[in-house]
Design a protein around this motif. Structure first.
Motif, PDB file in Angstrom:
ATOM      1  N   LYS A  25      -0.914  12.128  -3.171  1.00  0.00           N
ATOM      2  CA  LYS A  25      -1.630  10.903  -2.818  1.00  0.00           C
ATOM      3  C   LYS A  25      -1.892  10.063  -4.068  1.00  0.00           C
ATOM      4  CE  LYS A  25      -5.362   9.232   0.030  1.00  0.00           C
ATOM      5  NZ  LYS A  25      -6.392   9.521   1.002  1.00  0.00           N
ATOM      6  N   ARG A  26      -2.209  10.738  -5.137  1.00  0.00           N
ATOM      7  CA  ARG A  26      -2.463  10.056  -6.416  1.00  0.00           C
ATOM      8  C   ARG A  26      -1.203   9.324  -6.890  1.00  0.00           C
ATOM      9  NH1 ARG A  26      -5.958  10.329 -10.816  1.00  0.00           N
ATOM     10  NH2 ARG A  26      -4.951  10.358 -12.838  1.00  0.00           N
ATOM     11  N   ASP A  27      -0.059   9.991  -6.782  1.00  0.00           N
ATOM     12  CA  ASP A  27       1.212   9.367  -7.180  1.00  0.00           C
ATOM     13  C   ASP A  27       1.507   8.141  -6.316  1.00  0.00           C
ATOM     14  OD1 ASP A  27       1.543  11.264  -9.154  1.00  0.00           O
ATOM     15  OD2 ASP A  27       2.972  12.485  -7.995  1.00  0.00           O
ATOM     16  N   ASP A  28       1.208   8.227  -5.026  1.00  0.00           N
ATOM     17  CA  ASP A  28       1.409   7.088  -4.124  1.00  0.00           C
ATOM     18  C   ASP A  28       0.501   5.923  -4.528  1.00  0.00           C
ATOM     19  OD1 ASP A  28       2.426   5.722  -1.776  1.00  0.00           O
ATOM     20  OD2 ASP A  28       0.430   6.071  -0.913  1.00  0.00           O
ATOM     21  N   LEU A  29      -0.747   6.231  -4.835  1.00  0.00           N
ATOM     22  CA  LEU A  29      -1.688   5.185  -5.265  1.00  0.00           C
ATOM     23  C   LEU A  29      -1.250   4.554  -6.594  1.00  0.00           C
ATOM     24  CD1 LEU A  29      -5.068   6.932  -4.347  1.00  0.00           C
ATOM     25  CD2 LEU A  29      -4.048   4.936  -3.219  1.00  0.00           C
ATOM     26  N   ILE A  30      -0.741   5.378  -7.493  1.00  0.00           N
ATOM     27  CA  ILE A  30      -0.251   4.865  -8.778  1.00  0.00           C
ATOM     28  C   ILE A  30       0.946   3.950  -8.551  1.00  0.00           C
ATOM     29  CG2 ILE A  30       0.878   5.533 -10.946  1.00  0.00           C
ATOM     30  CD1 ILE A  30      -1.058   7.965 -10.996  1.00  0.00           C
ATOM     31  N   SER A  31       1.799   4.317  -7.614  1.00  0.00           N
ATOM     32  CA  SER A  31       2.946   3.469  -7.272  1.00  0.00           C
ATOM     33  C   SER A  31       2.472   2.123  -6.716  1.00  0.00           C
ATOM     34  CB  SER A  31       3.824   4.190  -6.253  1.00  0.00           C
ATOM     35  OG  SER A  31       4.874   3.350  -5.836  1.00  0.00           O
ATOM     36  N   GLN A  32       1.458   2.160  -5.860  1.00  0.00           N
ATOM     37  CA  GLN A  32       0.892   0.921  -5.324  1.00  0.00           C
ATOM     38  C   GLN A  32       0.275   0.064  -6.445  1.00  0.00           C
ATOM     39  OE1 GLN A  32      -1.752   1.442  -1.915  1.00  0.00           O
ATOM     40  NE2 GLN A  32      -0.636   3.318  -1.368  1.00  0.00           N
ATOM     41  N   LEU A  33      -0.393   0.738  -7.360  1.00  0.00           N
ATOM     42  CA  LEU A  33      -1.011   0.041  -8.492  1.00  0.00           C
ATOM     43  C   LEU A  33       0.053  -0.637  -9.352  1.00  0.00           C
ATOM     44  CD1 LEU A  33      -3.477  -0.715 -10.184  1.00  0.00           C
ATOM     45  CD2 LEU A  33      -3.271   1.510 -11.332  1.00  0.00           C
TER      46      LEU A  33
END
Length: 162
Positions: free
Chosen positions: A86-94
């Motif tokens: 989930k963190r990696d997905d959020l970082i991708s969104q960021l």
């Protein structure tokens, strides 16, 4: 007071939820309201001013403000998330948000560049006009000196009624 009313009016048109929240805060906690108004003025003043002078810039500034808010929300979520996927997905969104902000920053600089270019052209036109005027004045030196000399000499013979 005028700026406060202007901001509330602007928010009512552009972000009614925020305007209502501010109005409610004013009723319940005056000190928090003043603090919040100062924060909101800082965020929105440039946009409000730009709407009067450069609507294209105002639109870019609005989009940038939204992206900043999304960036801040994503940063909070990243800090609070322990799940690596989930963190990696959020970082991708960021990363996507940061790319969009970069594009807006470039667009904002382009708009300001165009404004400066326009002002420079106006100044150049004024300089050219002044230069032509100066050239005309210089070319008429002898004529103007003689004309003024005649005025000065003829004054002594005339009665000054003033």
């Amino acid at each position: 007071q005028q700026r406060e009313n202007e901001l509330i009016g602007w928010l009512e048109k552009n972000d009614p939820n925020r305007a209502n929240a501010l109005k409610q805060l004013k009723q319940t906690d005056q000190r928090a309201y003043i603090k919040r108004m100062m924060f909101e003025m800082k965020n929105y003043r440039e946009i409000i001013d730009a709407e009067q002078t450069n609507p294209a810039l105002a639109e870019v500034l609005k989009k940038d403000l939204v992206l900043k808010q999304k960036r801040n929300e994503l940063l909070e979520k990243i800090k609070a998330t322990a799940d690596q996927a989930k963190r990696d997905d959020l970082i991708s969104q960021l990363k996507d948000i940061l790319g969009q902000r970069f594009d807006l920053i470039v667009e904002k600089k382009q708009i300001r560049y165009e404004e400066l270019k326009k002002k420079l052209a106006e100044l150049q036109e004024s300089v050219d006009k002044s230069q032509a005027e100066l050239k005309t004045i210089k070319s008429k030196k002898a004529e103007e000196v003689d004309k003024h000399l005649q005025q000065l000499l003829s004054r002594s013979e005339q009665i000054d009624w003033n």
